[in-house]
Design a protein around this motif. Structure first.
Motif, PDB file in Angstrom:
ATOM      1  N   GLU A  20     -12.147  12.522   1.985  1.00  0.00           N
ATOM      2  CA  GLU A  20     -11.433  13.772   1.761  1.00  0.00           C
ATOM      3  C   GLU A  20     -10.113  13.530   1.011  1.00  0.00           C
ATOM      4  OE1 GLU A  20     -12.754  12.842   4.575  1.00  0.00           O
ATOM      5  OE2 GLU A  20     -14.338  14.326   4.903  1.00  0.00           O
ATOM      6  N   MET A  21      -9.393  12.469   1.387  1.00  0.00           N
ATOM      7  CA  MET A  21      -8.121  12.158   0.743  1.00  0.00           C
ATOM      8  C   MET A  21      -8.320  11.768  -0.722  1.00  0.00           C
ATOM      9  SD  MET A  21      -5.252   9.345   1.917  1.00  0.00           S
ATOM     10  CE  MET A  21      -5.279   9.951   3.614  1.00  0.00           C
ATOM     11  N   ALA A  22      -9.362  10.955  -0.975  1.00  0.00           N
ATOM     12  CA  ALA A  22      -9.620  10.508  -2.349  1.00  0.00           C
ATOM     13  C   ALA A  22      -9.909  11.699  -3.263  1.00  0.00           C
ATOM     14  CB  ALA A  22     -10.779   9.522  -2.356  1.00  0.00           C
ATOM     15  N   TRP A  23     -10.751  12.621  -2.790  1.00  0.00           N
ATOM     16  CA  TRP A  23     -11.120  13.766  -3.626  1.00  0.00           C
ATOM     17  C   TRP A  23      -9.962  14.763  -3.752  1.00  0.00           C
ATOM     18  CZ3 TRP A  23     -15.060  14.810  -6.838  1.00  0.00           C
ATOM     19  CH2 TRP A  23     -16.186  13.981  -6.787  1.00  0.00           C
ATOM     20  N   HIS A  24      -9.252  14.982  -2.664  1.00  0.00           N
ATOM     21  CA  HIS A  24      -8.182  15.989  -2.700  1.00  0.00           C
ATOM     22  C   HIS A  24      -7.070  15.581  -3.669  1.00  0.00           C
ATOM     23  CE1 HIS A  24      -5.611  19.235  -1.264  1.00  0.00           C
ATOM     24  NE2 HIS A  24      -4.620  18.350  -1.149  1.00  0.00           N
ATOM     25  N   TYR A  25      -6.666  14.325  -3.601  1.00  0.00           N
ATOM     26  CA  TYR A  25      -5.564  13.861  -4.454  1.00  0.00           C
ATOM     27  C   TYR A  25      -6.061  13.183  -5.730  1.00  0.00           C
ATOM     28  CZ  TYR A  25      -2.499  14.829  -0.494  1.00  0.00           C
ATOM     29  OH  TYR A  25      -1.806  15.450   0.523  1.00  0.00           O
ATOM     30  N   ARG A  26      -7.375  13.044  -5.862  1.00  0.00           N
ATOM     31  CA  ARG A  26      -7.991  12.386  -7.031  1.00  0.00           C
ATOM     32  C   ARG A  26      -7.358  11.011  -7.259  1.00  0.00           C
ATOM     33  NH1 ARG A  26     -11.503  15.081  -9.905  1.00  0.00           N
ATOM     34  NH2 ARG A  26     -11.067  14.031 -11.882  1.00  0.00           N
ATOM     35  N   VAL A  27      -7.393  10.227  -6.204  1.00  0.00           N
ATOM     36  CA  VAL A  27      -6.883   8.861  -6.263  1.00  0.00           C
ATOM     37  C   VAL A  27      -7.960   7.911  -5.744  1.00  0.00           C
ATOM     38  CG1 VAL A  27      -4.446   9.456  -6.047  1.00  0.00           C
ATOM     39  CG2 VAL A  27      -5.820   9.123  -3.973  1.00  0.00           C
ATOM     40  N   LEU A  28      -7.871   6.632  -6.174  1.00  0.00           N
ATOM     41  CA  LEU A  28      -8.841   5.624  -5.766  1.00  0.00           C
ATOM     42  C   LEU A  28      -8.122   4.318  -5.492  1.00  0.00           C
ATOM     43  CD1 LEU A  28     -10.748   7.006  -8.580  1.00  0.00           C
ATOM     44  CD2 LEU A  28     -12.162   6.458  -6.614  1.00  0.00           C
ATOM     45  N   PRO A  29      -8.631   3.541  -4.528  1.00  0.00           N
ATOM     46  CA  PRO A  29      -7.944   2.301  -4.175  1.00  0.00           C
ATOM     47  C   PRO A  29      -8.251   1.167  -5.159  1.00  0.00           C
ATOM     48  CG  PRO A  29      -9.857   2.594  -2.776  1.00  0.00           C
ATOM     49  CD  PRO A  29      -9.785   3.816  -3.640  1.00  0.00           C
ATOM     50  N   LYS A  30      -7.205   0.585  -5.716  1.00  0.00           N
ATOM     51  CA  LYS A  30      -7.359  -0.587  -6.579  1.00  0.00           C
ATOM     52  C   LYS A  30      -7.228  -1.856  -5.751  1.00  0.00           C
ATOM     53  CE  LYS A  30      -5.510  -2.817 -10.725  1.00  0.00           C
ATOM     54  NZ  LYS A  30      -4.481  -2.772 -11.797  1.00  0.00           N
ATOM     55  N   GLY A  31      -6.384  -1.817  -4.711  1.00  0.00           N
ATOM     56  CA  GLY A  31      -6.198  -2.976  -3.850  1.00  0.00           C
ATOM     57  C   GLY A  31      -4.994  -2.784  -2.956  1.00  0.00           C
ATOM     58  N   SER A  32      -4.708  -3.781  -2.143  1.00  0.00           N
ATOM     59  CA  SER A  32      -3.546  -3.722  -1.264  1.00  0.00           C
ATOM     60  C   SER A  32      -2.968  -5.119  -1.114  1.00  0.00           C
ATOM     61  CB  SER A  32      -3.926  -3.152   0.109  1.00  0.00           C
ATOM     62  OG  SER A  32      -4.845  -4.012   0.763  1.00  0.00           O
ATOM     63  N   ALA A  33      -1.659  -5.147  -0.905  1.00  0.00           N
ATOM     64  CA  ALA A  33      -0.964  -6.419  -0.684  1.00  0.00           C
ATOM     65  C   ALA A  33       0.208  -6.149   0.251  1.00  0.00           C
ATOM     66  CB  ALA A  33      -0.474  -7.000  -2.005  1.00  0.00           C
ATOM     67  N   ALA A  34       0.257  -6.907   1.348  1.00  0.00           N
ATOM     68  CA  ALA A  34       1.297  -6.699   2.353  1.00  0.00           C
ATOM     69  C   ALA A  34       1.311  -5.228   2.756  1.00  0.00           C
ATOM     70  CB  ALA A  34       2.650  -7.150   1.820  1.00  0.00           C
ATOM     71  N   ASN A  35       2.421  -4.539   2.583  1.00  0.00           N
ATOM     72  CA  ASN A  35       2.508  -3.129   2.960  1.00  0.00           C
ATOM     73  C   ASN A  35       2.412  -2.225   1.741  1.00  0.00           C
ATOM     74  OD1 ASN A  35       2.776  -1.244   5.126  1.00  0.00           O
ATOM     75  ND2 ASN A  35       4.844  -0.769   4.378  1.00  0.00           N
ATOM     76  N   ARG A  36       1.852  -2.736   0.664  1.00  0.00           N
ATOM     77  CA  ARG A  36       1.766  -1.966  -0.580  1.00  0.00           C
ATOM     78  C   ARG A  36       0.314  -1.605  -0.854  1.00  0.00           C
ATOM     79  NH1 ARG A  36       4.661  -4.256  -5.862  1.00  0.00           N
ATOM     80  NH2 ARG A  36       6.436  -3.490  -4.664  1.00  0.00           N
ATOM     81  N   GLU A  53       3.833  11.897  -1.351  1.00  0.00           N
ATOM     82  CA  GLU A  53       2.839  12.412  -0.408  1.00  0.00           C
ATOM     83  C   GLU A  53       1.943  11.300   0.135  1.00  0.00           C
ATOM     84  OE1 GLU A  53       0.748  16.101  -0.896  1.00  0.00           O
ATOM     85  OE2 GLU A  53       2.008  16.667  -2.607  1.00  0.00           O
ATOM     86  N   MET A  54       1.519  10.393  -0.750  1.00  0.00           N
ATOM     87  CA  MET A  54       0.630   9.325  -0.316  1.00  0.00           C
ATOM     88  C   MET A  54       1.337   8.344   0.609  1.00  0.00           C
ATOM     89  SD  MET A  54      -2.257  10.185  -1.500  1.00  0.00           S
ATOM     90  CE  MET A  54      -3.099   8.737  -0.880  1.00  0.00           C
ATOM     91  N   GLU A  55       2.630   8.136   0.386  1.00  0.00           N
ATOM     92  CA  GLU A  55       3.374   7.233   1.274  1.00  0.00           C
ATOM     93  C   GLU A  55       3.484   7.823   2.676  1.00  0.00           C
ATOM     94  OE1 GLU A  55       7.033   6.430  -0.772  1.00  0.00           O
ATOM     95  OE2 GLU A  55       6.186   4.716  -1.864  1.00  0.00           O
ATOM     96  N   VAL A  56       3.674   9.151   2.754  1.00  0.00           N
ATOM     97  CA  VAL A  56       3.729   9.807   4.064  1.00  0.00           C
ATOM     98  C   VAL A  56       2.375   9.710   4.770  1.00  0.00           C
ATOM     99  CG1 VAL A  56       3.985  12.024   5.244  1.00  0.00           C
ATOM    100  CG2 VAL A  56       5.583  11.376   3.433  1.00  0.00           C
ATOM    101  N   LEU A  57       1.282   9.929   4.018  1.00  0.00           N
ATOM    102  CA  LEU A  57      -0.061   9.950   4.606  1.00  0.00           C
ATOM    103  C   LEU A  57      -0.547   8.564   5.015  1.00  0.00           C
ATOM    104  CD1 LEU A  57      -1.786  12.509   2.217  1.00  0.00           C
ATOM    105  CD2 LEU A  57      -1.274  12.852   4.629  1.00  0.00           C
ATOM    106  N   THR A  58      -0.197   7.555   4.228  1.00  0.00           N
ATOM    107  CA  THR A  58      -0.732   6.207   4.482  1.00  0.00           C
ATOM    108  C   THR A  58       0.243   5.303   5.218  1.00  0.00           C
ATOM    109  OG1 THR A  58       0.047   5.358   2.337  1.00  0.00           O
ATOM    110  CG2 THR A  58      -2.156   6.362   2.401  1.00  0.00           C
ATOM    111  N   GLY A  59       1.521   5.632   5.165  1.00  0.00           N
ATOM    112  CA  GLY A  59       2.519   4.771   5.779  1.00  0.00           C
ATOM    113  C   GLY A  59       2.758   3.489   5.018  1.00  0.00           C
ATOM    114  N   LYS A  60       2.372   3.475   3.738  1.00  0.00           N
ATOM    115  CA  LYS A  60       2.532   2.277   2.918  1.00  0.00           C
ATOM    116  C   LYS A  60       3.261   2.618   1.626  1.00  0.00           C
ATOM    117  CE  LYS A  60      -1.565  -0.147   4.606  1.00  0.00           C
ATOM    118  NZ  LYS A  60      -2.790  -0.898   4.234  1.00  0.00           N
TER     119      LYS A  60
END
Length: 477
Positions: A20-36, A53-60
């Motif tokens: 739901e989050m991916a479609w609503h914000y039209r974003v996709l995960p490229k990767g993660s490192a530490a808290n990023r 908005e994404m920082e609030v939703l994901t905490g990262k």
């Protein structure tokens, strides 16, 4: 940015965002490192607002990389497939860390019209793949520590021994969850790094199966019905696993299923249930084999007998015996062509005169993926698209290729269609079988019987499928 080289997302990153989050914000995960968290986003979007908005939703901490809108749409449709349950409500995202992951996984696979779920363990990773339209798609990666518990859940659902990890096990699951109700065949296989599970989703609903809609041409359908409506003899369907043989058999049983007929089947597994048909599940562990069931069937006053598969000489002999004693026998066999069924039966030790006297119709079939009508593209054809030794049945000036769009989840294909080769065995062909003459191509051509390659080429010429889909059939022609 050049999107000719299409971006591929790593399966281990997909759980970082819900569907739901991916479609609503039209974003996709490229990767993660530490808290990023690194995300792809759509070009032209307000990156400052999206980041906040994404920082609030994901905490990262969020780092964005823009992509063209068409590429974002392709990636969303490929990796976060939208699916609907029967009620029309949107299905919740399936996450590998959920307690009810297995139930939701099966529900998702059913919504996507998948035939099989593969749960696999390797040296350094565990994954889940599903088969859609004949192709395997990797969907989830699992934590190694979660894998044994998932396998045990499958064993419990299938009434299997959770302590047995050295031997293969087979079970059956009656699945009921979120409006879904169907049966599943579970197969567990010990491998080098752990147990592998394959769940075959069985369609219990035979109401939509109809011979007229399977893909038979009018000419082939007439020939097929001629064999299916005979009071005795053997009707055999050949093809590899997953070619739709069982569906064709059930469509035939549905046609023959009348109050005046006694129909018996022995199957492994029972894939559909038909009211009015007496269906028996194979249980080789207790001696209930195809041949053993056939012996009992002959004492059950049958009119029509369906045998799931002729896989050994004993079963073949019993099927021949049933046909000789006045019954119609339907079954499947593994050969490459319709006429190859004759050679296969003779190789199994059945005398040629008995094959000639009992075989009334032999069929070969394959499933061909159809091009998505929304995005297929016509291009000029060149001689190099065909196998070197193949001569086209007629001239084709253009052909269609798979492109991919949101409608087909960017696969380029949508749905499948069966292609057939149907040979009714008449007196002249029966005579050739008795004489041991297997070279009957001219006789078949004189009767207007088209081969698998010809029927597949017809779909290709009509722009319904691609050369890639029919290539194996042309190669063997």
């Amino acid at each position: 940015m050049d999107t000719a080289l299409k971006i591929i997302l790593q399966t281990e990153h997909l759980h970082l965002l819900s569907k739901e989050m991916a479609w609503h914000y039209r974003v996709l995960p490229k990767g993660s490192a530490a808290n990023r968290l690194l995300l792809y986003c759509e070009e032209g979007v307000n990156q400052n607002n999206l980041t906040a908005e994404m920082e609030v939703l994901t905490g990262k901490d969020i780092l964005l990389e823009p992509l063209p809108g068409v590429e974002i749409s392709r990636l969303l449709s490929t990796y976060y497939i939208k699916d609907n349950v029967n009620t029309g409500a949107k299905q919740a995202s399936v996450r590998h860390d959920e307690d009810n992951f297995l139930m939701n996984l099966i529900g998702e696979a059913k919504n996507l019209k998948s035939s099989d779920i593969h749960i696999e363990r390797y040296e350094n990773r565990c994954r889940v793949r599903i088969r859609i339209d004949g192709n395997m798609v990797e969907r989830y990666l699992l934590k190694e520590e979660d894998y044994p518990a998932l396998i045990n859940k499958v064993k419990i659902m299938g009434n299997l021994d959770i302590a047995e990890k050295r031997l293969p096990q087979d079970g059956r699951i009656s699945f009921s969850h979120q409006g879904h109700q169907f049966d599943i065949r579970a197969s567990i296989l010990p491998t080098l790094y752990g147990e592998k599970v394959v769940l075959r989703l069985l369609n219990n609903d035979a109401t939509d199966i109809d011979l007229n809609s399977l893909g038979l041409s009018e000419f082939d359908l007439d020939n097929y019905l001629q064999g299916a409506k005979q009071p005795n003899g053997i009707l055999l369907i050949s093809g590899p696993t997953g070619s739709g043989k069982t569906t064709t058999l059930y469509a035939t049983l549905k046609l023959l299923n009348k109050e005046t007929r006694n129909i018996l089947t022995i199957e492994d597994p029972v894939e559909y249930t038909l009211e009015g048909v007496n269906q028996v599940q194979l249980k080789e562990s207790i001696g209930l084999t195809f041949a053993a069931a056939l012996r009992t069937f002959l004492r059950q006053d049958p009119d029509v007998i369906m045998v799931g598969e002729i896989r050994d000489t004993e079963t073949a002999n019993m099927a021949i015996r049933a046909a000789l004693t006045g019954h119609l026998v339907l079954s499947t066999i593994h050969t490459n062509s319709a006429w190859g069924t004759v050679s296969r039966l003779i190789d199994m030790g059945i005398p040629s005169y008995m094959v000639a006297n009992t075989l009334n119709t032999t069929v070969a079939q394959r499933l061909i993926r159809l091009l998505c009508p929304h995005c297929k593209k016509a291009v000029a054809i060149g001689a190099s698209v065909y196998p070197k030794q193949f001569k086209p049945f007629y001239e084709v000036t253009a052909h269609h290729i798979a492109i991919g769009c949101e409608q087909c989840y960017y696969t380029g294909y949508k749905g499948r269609k069966a292609v057939y080769e149907v040979i009714p065995v008449d007196m002249e062909l029966a005579g050739e079988i008795k004489n041991g003459n297997m070279q009957v191509q001219k006789l078949l051509a004189d009767r207007g019987i088209k081969t698998l390659a010809e029927n597949a080429f017809g779909l290709f010429a009509a722009g319904l499928t691609s050369i890639d889909e029919i290539y194996p059939l042309l190669f063997n022609y």
